[in-house]
Design an enzyme around this catalytic site. Sequence first.
Site, PDB file in Angstrom:
ATOM      1  CG  ASN A   1      -2.135   0.911   1.017  1.00 11.59           C
ATOM      2  OD1 ASN A   1      -2.016   1.991   0.459  1.00 11.59           O
ATOM      3  ND2 ASN A   1      -3.300   0.478   1.469  1.00 11.59           N
ATOM      4  CG  ASP A   2       1.561   3.016   3.686  1.00 12.00           C
ATOM      5  OD1 ASP A   2       0.510   3.593   3.359  1.00 12.00           O
ATOM      6  OD2 ASP A   2       1.704   2.433   4.773  1.00 12.00           O
TER       7      ASP A   2
END
Length: 461
Positions: free
Chosen positions: A387-388
Amino acid sequence: MLELSYLIAALLFVFGLKLLSHPETARRGNLWAAGGMGLAMITTLLLHKNSAGEGISITNIWIILCAIGVGAAIGWMVARKVKMTAMPQLVSLYNATGGGASMLVALLEYPAAMAGDIQSILVTVLGLIIGAVAFSGSLIAFGKLDGRVGDIMKPFMTYINLVLMVSTLALAVFIVISPNPPSEMMWAIYGLTALSLIYGVMFVMPIGGADMPVVISLLNSFTGIAAAMAGFIYNNQAMILGGILVGAAGMILTLLMCKAMNRSLINVIIGAFGGGGAALDREQGNIKEITLSDAAVLLSYSQKVVVIPGYGLAVAQAQHIAHELDSLLESKGVDVKYAIHPVAGRMPGHMNVLLAEADVPYEQLVEMDNINPDMPNVDVAIVIGANDVVNPAAYDDPSSPIYGMPIIDAHLAKNIIIMKRGMGKGYAGIENFLFFNDKTRMLFGDAKKSITSLVSEIKSM
């Protein structure tokens, strides 16, 4: 002979570290380093003599062997049962035990150090502080990683930590320069222990989830330094050299991790990173899903595919089926690589370990800096649980807590398939606008089940 054995043990530590630099030799590296530690322990039991020339008593030898046996049994059972997703928690617990041991050594040896020179007192006090901070800080890191402890991300935490740090250092200086006998200074040494333990807790509490890989590495470095201090207390070369190696390696890794996140170490320590960061005021756009059959066709007729793994891959234990997918695609002439971000997962090298467990060839693992220039030529980027580390906010959202952090340029690929259970946010707690990119298609569901179904779909084509 004892000193020679310590030198040989230190050389085995160095040799083991060297072998750890490549996945194909890492297992042997661990065994060589463990052999060095075993050598140091055995020769100490057999050859150590006190100032009177007496060796270790038989009673103490049995006590030591029983303690080693209990510890080895616990370590063996834990290592056999722990899941790869819980490996960061295990590392934090190991850090805690090392720091705690060094703290206890300093507490026990303080009276003897007071009878020596100021250098002995200084080393003992430093070992106590660093060991206590590593112990309590690692326990809090374990709690955070395991979801048992939350974050306290308040501006006043910086000032509280500053007061605690100054108070700890001031008391340490007072203990070192005080001319009072040990019996009159025990209150101060116990107070210093309490302050250090509290500081370790408060030091880790405000640090957000996205910075936990850096914190684990830093605490590991602290544990090594504390072990080196314990070695100075006992004038034990094996402990000194082993501790210095762990401390130096941990600090180098910490700095490299900070560089990978475009953050300074001070910024990590005092900055609350992740959870509730601001985001640009912009429309999210529409989520577009992809069916298994469409994903199978798209992947089968691609020339270049890049898999970007994250913590979700570890949670789903999907590394083996992911390797089956890449092998299947390669049999169809597709060039498949894995893009590895330095801080993907919950600790340094987490993704490398997972994929090595699944026997993914090391040559298929490409570091972020090497894969990014080729991302515009990639036909499909498959994001599995990451995600990040693929969030474009790092480039275009100055208000985001991850702004400036280097990411894998998944958004530059011609097509993007994201495998996620739902629309949840990453560990940094911010929205990922890659989900709304026109080239992105979402494949919702458990990663292991989704990839298994995708493999079946491709085989049936």
